[in-house]
Design an enzyme around this catalytic site. Structure first.
Site, PDB file in Angstrom:
ATOM      1  N   ARG A 150      -4.156   0.543  -5.450  1.00 27.20           N
ATOM      2  CA  ARG A 150      -4.616   1.984  -4.973  1.00 27.20           C
ATOM      3  C   ARG A 150      -5.614   2.194  -4.173  1.00 27.20           C
ATOM      4  NH1 ARG A 150      -4.751   3.956 -11.119  1.00 27.20           N
ATOM      5  NH2 ARG A 150      -4.836   2.142 -11.285  1.00 27.20           N
TER       6      ARG A 150
ATOM      7  N   ASN B 150      -0.281   5.946  -9.590  1.00 32.48           N
ATOM      8  CA  ASN B 150       1.114   4.954 -10.366  1.00 32.48           C
ATOM      9  C   ASN B 150       2.073   6.102 -10.866  1.00 32.48           C
ATOM     10  OD1 ASN B 150      -0.024   2.490  -9.574  1.00 32.48           O
ATOM     11  ND2 ASN B 150      -0.859   1.754 -11.167  1.00 32.48           N
TER      12      ASN B 150
END
Length: 786
Positions: free
Chosen positions: A18, A36
């Site tokens: 990320r 996520n």
């Protein structure tokens, strides 16, 4: 302006994915968010079409070190996103399709910090970041967030929390992040319960004290990332022998750990491929060729790996190991913390109960190990990786299935009895568990069931069909049948050697609709479709069916399982099968093996064979290796682990003889044809082998001649079969092909015939890869019948 949803599946959680998305999106001037979820990572993004295209390309090119993108799907969105910037959003739950990252060795940056006196991580044994540290060993659920791991017990201090939330920090959302102030701690205890005092050692801390203890010849039980290890100084003969006797592991080689490559190179030859494996994030045990005693100034204890010409080395893969070995200039033994054949201990109290009579000291910590993970074992053969045990660093990374397997329903394959793994198969990929050991041990079977339940829950896997081995007495088979009955799920029984071949085909990417390959599956034994024991098979096979074209002549396993651990039983059975036992007693009565066999209860053994009592016939090449080893004096009476005699036979084989096959008179095998199958018979080999023994031909030369002879008859059989059957690919599989000499000899000769040779590199060639084959065959049959 364009707006897209980008779905990314693969190893993309807990690996710094990320933050990479965030930095790339900002660099490309995009707006949106990333989070996520159960399927992996979801990116919502808007901006210029050219910038979007650049973002997607860079995302694939600039992946974090531990990340792996299996699938990236771009979907246009009609509605513009209401974002003024690009942000990282909170995780969301959902149907689990993402992967769990394997535990990863300490990265270079973290190594630097633990030895930097000015770092807050100085000498902290649980230092980690998004590029390294525990993953599978601490996870309870997906998404991979701290609350779903055993790190949930530790509340982050302000400094750790700042780094955790700082997108510019490499510890951004590193779930196990911790330090001396807020994280797990390690401490030293004496096995006898007496207090440990600083005055006993010259030490910086308890972890540093372990180095001193090892140098003094003590045995230390060390709680690591996936379980306990037992450690001692590998150069001290008395310490290694003490560990062997206490652990009741009398012959099986011990794994070694060294501070760095330079220490390893004092004892072993290390090529580039082996070096890459050693320093990789997986940091497996790598089997390396030993240097001679003349090349070593300070030798390793002879009892570390008796009867071996290799040593299994690994490098430190946790900060704990790095700190222990900082002052250690020689290797240490680092073997599983268990009593032989039992699972590795993972809990402090369990370890103190079971290992207190083995270890002198315990180095403990208070981070719970959720999932026991053993060390992986690898070797390099002809510059190709061969995996012997797939565990830490590799499991549970997915294995992509070949073309044609994209839309299969969820399947569970239960694996084998020995070297067990199980396999979850879903939509084009397989998830293979870590090595779980031999299920005949009750504790190992319990651990197998616990791990299976954990995986089923982690991946929310609800199988529509369960695959088991054909052998009705395997505990994995019995459990699979129970699960199928209890949950009203279809059951599929898979022949053992067909599963070996399918696993080899699958990991080599052979498409579902391919023409058959010739699978050569050699092992100790597997249950055949005729309810007999197979182990030396030539099967013309695709993913759904097979035809048995050739096999080795079945020979009695006297005492059944006892024959696995007492090679002389196989030697006698083969001499009897060759109809030369009576003449052997006259012609070769001066040979040690004949004298030894004459002292056995021959009349009773003959009666057992004649009446078929506990003497099943088996076409096992593994038992043939045992028979030859026993004949030439390699542990004829008793082995302490399966395959010991065969491994020792490989280790002593004379290199000069192997490198000059044209100068060597090899032993003949007979190949006959009856009942629509070729039968390979070793009977004609035995007299010449005994002649060599009588003429005092060195053991090493006989071992080499046997390897050459076996390779030759394999290739000659392939030539016969090729004249009558259409195939141009041969799969070499089964535990016998862990023998690097045989593998190289057969591969080279087949390639000279312009045959494409398939071997294993992603899963073990032994039974550790069997569950993958079971799952793939089951999937193929479902696809064919749908």
């Amino acid at each position: 302006m364009a707006t897209e949803e980008i779905r990314v599946r693969g190893t993309v959680q807990g690996v710094g994915f990320r933050p990479t998305v965030y930095h790339l999106a900002k660099a490309c001037g995009l707006r949106g968010d990333v989070c996520n979820d159960g399927e992996g990572v979801l990116i919502r993004v808007c901006g210029d079409e050219g910038a979007l295209a650049e973002f997607v390309v860079r995302l694939q090119e600039e992946c974090p070190p531990l990340a792996k993108i299996n699938e990236l799907i771009r979907t246009p969105c009609k509605d513009e996103l209401n974002f003024n910037d690009f942000v990282i959003s909170q995780s969301v739950s959902g149907v689990v399709r993402t992967e769990i990252t394997p535990d990863a060795a300490t990265c270079v940056e973290c190594q630097r910090e633990i030895f930097d006196p000015f770092s807050r991580f100085y000498r902290y044994p649980f230092t980690n970041c998004t590029h390294c540290g525990p993953r599978l060993s601490i996870i309870r659920a997906i998404p991979y967030d701290r609350c779903n791991t055993s790190m949930s017990a530790f509340v982050m201090c302000p400094e750790c929390e700042d780094s955790y939330h700082d997108v510019e920090n490499r510890r951004f959302h590193a779930q196990p992040v911790a330090c001396h102030t807020c994280g797990p701690a390690a401490w030293l205890e004496r096995a006898d319960g007496k207090p440990v005092t600083a005055s006993m050692f010259s030490m910086l801390d308890d972890v540093d004290a372990v180095c001193t203890l090892l140098q003094k010849g003590e045995i230390v039980a060390i709680r690591g990332i996936g379980g306990f290890h037992l450690a001692c100084d590998a150069t001290q003969e008395a310490a290694v022998e003490k560990l062997r006797q206490r652990k009741r592991r009398y012959d099986k080689p011990f794994a070694l750990m060294a501070r760095d490559i330079n220490v390893i190179e004092k004892y072993c030859f290390v090529n580039d491929r082996e070096r890459q494996l050693l320093v990789s994030p997986a940091a497996p045990i790598v089997l390396l060729a030993k240097k001679t005693e003349e090349q070593i100034s300070f030798p390793i204890a002879s009892t570390v790996a008796p009867g071996q010409n290799t040593l299994g080395f690994m490098l430190p893969y946790t900060p704990l190991h790095h700190l222990i070995l900082k002052r250690m200039n020689r290797p240490i033994v680092l073997t599983s913390g268990n009593i032989s054949d039992e699972p590795q201990c993972i809990d402090n109290d369990e370890a103190k109960e079971k290992l207190s009579h083995i270890a002198d000291y315990f180095l403990l910590h208070n981070r719970e190990i959720v999932n026991q993970v053993d060390d992986s074992v690898m070797r390099v053969v002809d510059n190709k990786i061969q995996i012997m045990r797939r565990a830490r660093g590799y499991a549970p990374a997915t294995i992509k299935l070949p073309p044609g397997f994209d839309n299969v329903p969820p399947i569970l394959a239960m694996g084998s009895e020995l070297k067990n793994t199980f396999c979850l198969l879903r939509g084009g990929e397989a998830i293979l568990s870590q090595h779980l050991g031999d299920l005949e041990n009750a504790l190992a079977f319990n651990s197998y069931q616990d791990t299976l339940n954990l995986y089923l829950n982690l991946f929310q896997h609800q199988p529509e069909i369960i695959a088991v081995d054909l052998h009705p007495e395997y505990l994995s088979t019995k459990l699979g049948k129970e699960l199928a009955t209890a949950n009203h799920i279809q059951l599929q029984s898979i022949q053992h050697h067909h599963a070996h071949i399918a696993a080899c085909m699958g990991e080599n990417g052979i498409p579902l609709d391919s023409s058959p390959v010739l699978g050569i599956a050699f092992d100790g034994l597997g249950y055949g479709t005729d309810s007999k024991l197979w182990g030396g098979e030539f099967l013309l096979a695709d993913y759904t069916q097979f035809q048995r074209l050739a096999t080795f002549k079945p020979v009695a396993m006297i005492g059944a399982e006892q024959a696995i651990y007492q090679p002389w039983r196989n030697t006698y059975a083969h001499l009897l099968s060759a109809n030369i036992w009576d003449s052997c007693q006259q012609k070769y009565n001066d040979l040690e093996i004949i004298k030894f066999l004459q002292k056995q209860p021959i009349n009773l053994l003959n009666q057992l064979i004649e009446q078929g009592i506990n003497t099943p016939l088996a076409s096992s090449v593994g038992r043939l290796f045992d028979a030859v080893a026993g004949a030439i004096g390699i542990c004829p009476e008793k082995c302490s682990y399966e395959g010991q005699a065969a491994i020792a036979l490989e280790a002593i084989a004379d290199i000069h003889t192997l490198n000059n096959p044209k100068e060597t008179a090899v032993y003949p095998f007979q190949v006959t044809f009856s009942d629509n199958i070729y039968c390979i018979d070793s009977c004609s080999m035995w007299q010449l082998l005994l002649d060599d023994l009588q003429q005092q031909t060195p053991q090493q030369v006989i071992a080499a001649k046997f390897h050459l002879s076996l390779a030759n008859v394999i290739v000659e059989t392939v030539k016969h079969l090729r004249q009558q059957n259409l195939f141009n690919q041969v799969a070499l599989t089964g535990g016998v092909f862990q023998n690097s000499i045989l593998l190289q000899l057969v591969t080279k000769q087949l390639q000279n015939l312009e045959i494409n040779v398939l071997t294993h590199s992603l899963v073990p060639t032994n039974d550790g890869g069997l569950s993958l084959g079971q799952a793939i065959i089951t999937a193929a049959k479902l696809m064919k019948n749908s």
